[in-house]
Design an enzyme around this catalytic site. Structure first.
Site, PDB file in Angstrom:
ATOM      1  CE  LYS A 172      37.068 -51.567 -11.071  1.00  0.00           C
ATOM      2  NZ  LYS A 172      37.669 -51.194 -12.373  1.00  0.00           N
ATOM      3  CD  GLU A 247      28.670 -65.524 -18.370  1.00  0.00           C
ATOM      4  OE1 GLU A 247      28.064 -66.072 -17.813  1.00  0.00           O
ATOM      5  OE2 GLU A 247      29.907 -65.664 -19.237  1.00  0.00           O
ATOM      6  CB  CYS A 281      33.030 -62.814 -24.442  1.00  0.00           C
ATOM      7  SG  CYS A 281      31.225 -61.700 -24.418  1.00  0.00           S
ATOM      8  CD  GLU A 380      38.861 -63.113 -24.804  1.00  0.00           C
ATOM      9  OE1 GLU A 380      39.200 -63.180 -23.090  1.00  0.00           O
ATOM     10  OE2 GLU A 380      37.569 -63.429 -25.276  1.00  0.00           O
TER      11      GLU A 380
HETATM   12  P1  NDP Z   1      40.448 -57.546 -16.864  1.00  0.00           P
HETATM   13  O1  NDP Z   1      39.609 -58.609 -16.398  1.00  0.00           O
HETATM   14  O2  NDP Z   1      41.660 -56.621 -16.454  1.00  0.00           O
HETATM   15  O3  NDP Z   1      39.381 -56.086 -16.549  1.00  0.00           O
HETATM   16  C1  NDP Z   1      37.626 -56.811 -16.531  1.00  0.00           C
HETATM   17  C2  NDP Z   1      37.087 -55.669 -15.008  1.00  0.00           C
HETATM   18  O4  NDP Z   1      37.709 -55.829 -14.351  1.00  0.00           O
HETATM   19  C3  NDP Z   1      38.045 -54.217 -15.129  1.00  0.00           C
HETATM   20  O5  NDP Z   1      36.715 -53.802 -14.695  1.00  0.00           O
HETATM   21  C4  NDP Z   1      39.191 -54.275 -14.273  1.00  0.00           C
HETATM   22  O6  NDP Z   1      39.733 -52.663 -13.628  1.00  0.00           O
HETATM   23  C5  NDP Z   1      38.536 -54.897 -12.834  1.00  0.00           C
HETATM   24  N1  NDP Z   1      39.869 -55.515 -12.347  1.00  0.00           N
HETATM   25  C6  NDP Z   1      41.804 -55.556 -12.871  1.00  0.00           C
HETATM   26  N2  NDP Z   1      41.710 -56.778 -11.966  1.00  0.00           N
HETATM   27  C7  NDP Z   1      40.925 -56.720 -11.292  1.00  0.00           C
HETATM   28  C8  NDP Z   1      41.295 -57.339  -9.834  1.00  0.00           C
HETATM   29  N3  NDP Z   1      42.086 -57.875  -8.887  1.00  0.00           N
HETATM   30  N4  NDP Z   1      40.255 -57.528  -8.440  1.00  0.00           N
HETATM   31  C9  NDP Z   1      39.428 -56.951  -9.211  1.00  0.00           C
HETATM   32  N5  NDP Z   1      38.671 -56.521 -10.710  1.00  0.00           N
HETATM   33  C10 NDP Z   1      39.198 -55.969 -11.445  1.00  0.00           C
HETATM   34  O7  NDP Z   1      40.278 -57.816 -18.292  1.00  0.00           O
HETATM   35  P2  NDP Z   1      41.196 -55.904 -18.987  1.00  0.00           P
HETATM   36  O8  NDP Z   1      39.568 -55.230 -19.218  1.00  0.00           O
HETATM   37  O9  NDP Z   1      42.562 -55.291 -18.928  1.00  0.00           O
HETATM   38  O10 NDP Z   1      41.271 -56.956 -21.025  1.00  0.00           O
HETATM   39  C11 NDP Z   1      42.073 -57.647 -20.520  1.00  0.00           C
HETATM   40  C12 NDP Z   1      41.839 -58.980 -21.154  1.00  0.00           C
HETATM   41  O11 NDP Z   1      40.647 -59.185 -20.983  1.00  0.00           O
HETATM   42  C13 NDP Z   1      41.134 -59.113 -22.615  1.00  0.00           C
HETATM   43  O12 NDP Z   1      41.770 -58.405 -23.886  1.00  0.00           O
HETATM   44  C14 NDP Z   1      40.133 -59.937 -23.014  1.00  0.00           C
HETATM   45  O13 NDP Z   1      40.949 -61.005 -23.364  1.00  0.00           O
HETATM   46  C15 NDP Z   1      39.628 -60.645 -21.704  1.00  0.00           C
HETATM   47  N6  NDP Z   1      38.198 -59.566 -21.790  1.00  0.00           N
HETATM   48  C16 NDP Z   1      37.350 -60.180 -21.597  1.00  0.00           C
HETATM   49  C17 NDP Z   1      36.032 -59.952 -22.234  1.00  0.00           C
HETATM   50  C18 NDP Z   1      34.733 -61.200 -22.219  1.00  0.00           C
HETATM   51  O14 NDP Z   1      34.074 -60.501 -22.406  1.00  0.00           O
HETATM   52  N7  NDP Z   1      34.872 -62.204 -22.039  1.00  0.00           N
HETATM   53  C19 NDP Z   1      35.535 -58.924 -20.873  1.00  0.00           C
HETATM   54  C20 NDP Z   1      37.087 -57.817 -21.525  1.00  0.00           C
HETATM   55  C21 NDP Z   1      37.889 -58.166 -21.397  1.00  0.00           C
HETATM   56  P3  NDP Z   1      40.195 -51.889 -14.546  1.00  0.00           P
HETATM   57  O15 NDP Z   1      40.506 -52.212 -15.747  1.00  0.00           O
HETATM   58  O16 NDP Z   1      40.208 -50.604 -14.878  1.00  0.00           O
HETATM   59  O17 NDP Z   1      41.855 -52.086 -13.783  1.00  0.00           O
END
Ligand code: NDP
Length: 482
Positions: A172, A247, A281, A380
């Site tokens: 996903k 992570e 990250c 973050e």
């Molecule tokens: P999310 O944690 O919301 O999303 C990461 C992944 O999880 C996406 O594929 C998302 O799907 C999916 N997801 C969201 N909600 C659920 C759920 N309830 N169950 C299972 N999967 C889920 O991060 P975002 O992309 O929205 O980014 C938001 C913040 O997260 C950023 O501003 C940053 O602070 C942090 N982040 C940190 C990362 C890192 O590497 N440390 C990487 C990315 C984000 P979809 O987005 O398609 O809805």
């Protein structure tokens, strides 16, 4: 290339609902309409993955090696083309996009060889006539949930070990970066693999993602993303006793000591704070600077930030692309207001920028006079915003660095071997960098953090086997041959 976000049981599926993805550099640039998986698609993906996994494991190590090597080689050969696609849909400059795809290829070629190295242990039994061996077997069906910021490399470092060790995958990806997801899926699924071994189920995380991670038919979940989503995934996984690796967030400190090479310190700090528009990250978001060089460092950091060219990700001279989405831009601008309200001094940037095309452009921001208890130093932001703190000594700097719920990477700029060695031993982080940016890691060694940054076994390198395999201990009494 088919514009569908669903690939299950060995076929692309047109889906009933779709989302439109546009470039963050230019919202008039429509990248595609991507199919969204239903619960029926998800169940079919899980069915087909279970069947295909047995066939894949039985196919043996040479087959798995050859398939992974072919995937990795194709990614490397097509890094320019797919790197440009990443730049267009995620907003990172083309050179960073190409580098990401090439590195994704390296994960596959490295894990191709790792498939051949799946060696076990032999032990003497404490009982005579009994032989003991310990082997690694696949976990089964692995759910992979990945974010948008490295839309090809992050899934690659999860998919490659999953397949190398004989597992099936249901992936996903983030809905924001489905062109990259489709490109990677196409490369994997046109190999000679069992139908259903690798499945792409796109859709909103709160819907498709949630159903996937709650499914009792999943044997292991590997997630990268935000802490809040990670907490929900952990709660769901524990209910099913599903193996879990995550992570998540970070607030990486970079210490700049009074004996640091100032030019190097400025270039490492600016590169790590603003590379990928700060959406990494591993970004350096807390710069902890010795008071004796603080003013000189800050002055040069601001010069470096202001010299960066912010522009369309596909323009050759762009050093900083747009942020990924309007929601991310609004969140970043809100953090700028939060920082000011908390009493930090905004030395440069932090403004929305207009460019020739309508995109989510923002100038890189430097805050000084910050305290470690401010929200901008605790949460973050995932933004091109970095915060400078002053420290009177190395001891104080180390204590500030470790005062965070996160612990992914931590860096120090110093010419003192004693300080560098002490920091390496005492920084509360999964990765420590000496005279290097906090961002930038190798593909063949473990990656991960401590505290709220990571949960479960490490990713990458030979350590990945801990998560993607289960250990079986066998006792054999062969008996008397006569
Ligand atoms: P999310 O944690 O919301 O999303 C990461 C992944 O999880 C996406 O594929 C998302 O799907 C999916 N997801 C969201 N909600 C659920 C759920 N309830 N169950 C299972 N999967 C889920 O991060 P975002 O992309 O929205 O980014 C938001 C913040 O997260 C950023 O501003 C940053 O602070 C942090 N982040 C940190 C990362 C890192 O590497 N440390 C990487 C990315 C984000 P979809 O987005 O398609 O809805």
């Amino acid at each position: 290339m088919q514009q569908t976000g669903i690939h299950i049981a060995g076929r692309w599926d047109a889906g009933a609902t779709h989302i439109e993805n546009r470039s963050p550099s230019d919202v008039s640039d429509l990248i595609g309409n991507y199919a969204q998986a239903s619960s029926e698609h998800l169940e079919e993906a899980l069915d087909s993955a279970r069947k295909a996994q047995n066939i894949w494991w039985a196919a043996g190590v040479q087959k798995r090696h050859d398939v992974l090597m072919a995937i990795g080689t194709e990614l490397m050969n097509r890094s320019a083309e797919i790197g440009e696609l990443i730049a267009r849909e995620e907003g990172k400059p083309v050179a960073e996009g190409k580098g990401e795809v090439y590195r994704a290829g390296q994960f596959f070629t490295w894990f191709a060889a790792e498939a051949l190295r799946n060696q076990g242990d032999l032990a003497e039994s404490v009982r005579s006539g009994v032989e003991v061996d310990v082997r690694r077997e696949p976990v089964g069906v692995v759910a992979i949930v990945s974010p948008w910021n490295f839309p090809v490399a992050t899934p690659a470092w999860k998919i490659a070990p999953a397949l190398a060790f004989g597992n099936a995958v249901v992936w996903k990806p983030a809905n924001l970066t489905l062109a990259s997801a489709v490109a990677l899926t196409d490369i994997i699924t046109h190999q000679d693999i069992p139908a259903g071994l690798f499945n792409l189920v796109s859709g909103p995380g709160r819907d498709v993602g949630q159903r996937l991670i709650e499914s009792h038919r999943v044997d292991a979940i590997s997630f990268t993303g935000s802490v809040s989503v990670g907490r929900g995934i952990a709660a769901a996984a524990i209910g099913n006793m599903t193996r879990l690796q995550m992570e998540m967030g970070s607030k990486n400190p970079l210490l700049v000591m009074d004996d640091a090479d100032l030019d190097l310190a400025v270039s490492c700090a600016a590169g790590a704070a603003f590379g990928g528009t700060g959406q990494k990250c591993t970004a350096a978001s807390r710069l902890i600077v010795h008071e004796s060089i603080h003013d000189a460092f800050v002055e040069r950091l601001v010069e470096a930030a202001e010299a960066l060219t912010v522009g369309h990700a596909l323009d050759a001279d762009t050093q900083l692309g747009p942020v990924v989405s309007d929601a991310q831009l609004q969140q970043n601008l809100a953090y700028i207001e939060t920082g000011k309200a908390e009493g930090a001094s905004l030395l440069c940037g932090g403004e929305r920028l207009e460019r020739a095309s309508d995109g989510y452009y923002m100038s890189p921001a430097v805050f000084s006079g910050t305290r470690n208890d401010m929200r901008i130093n605790r949460e973050e932001m995932f933004a091109p915003i970095t915060c400078v703190m002053k420290a009177g000594s190395y001891e104080e700097a180390l204590s500030l660095a470790n005062d965070s719920e996160f612990g992914l990477t931590a860096g120090i700029m110093t010419q003192s071997l004693a300080r560098a060695s002490h920091f390496r031993a005492n920084a509360r982080a999964g990765c420590v960098m000496v005279n290097l940016p906090t961002a930038g890691t190798d593909y063949h060694v473990p990656f991960g953090g401590r505290g709220a940054s990571s949960y479960g076994p490490r990713e990458q390198g030979s350590y990945a086997a801990e998560f993607y395999t289960v250990v079986k201990t066998a006792y054999v009494a062969a008996g008397d041959p006569l």
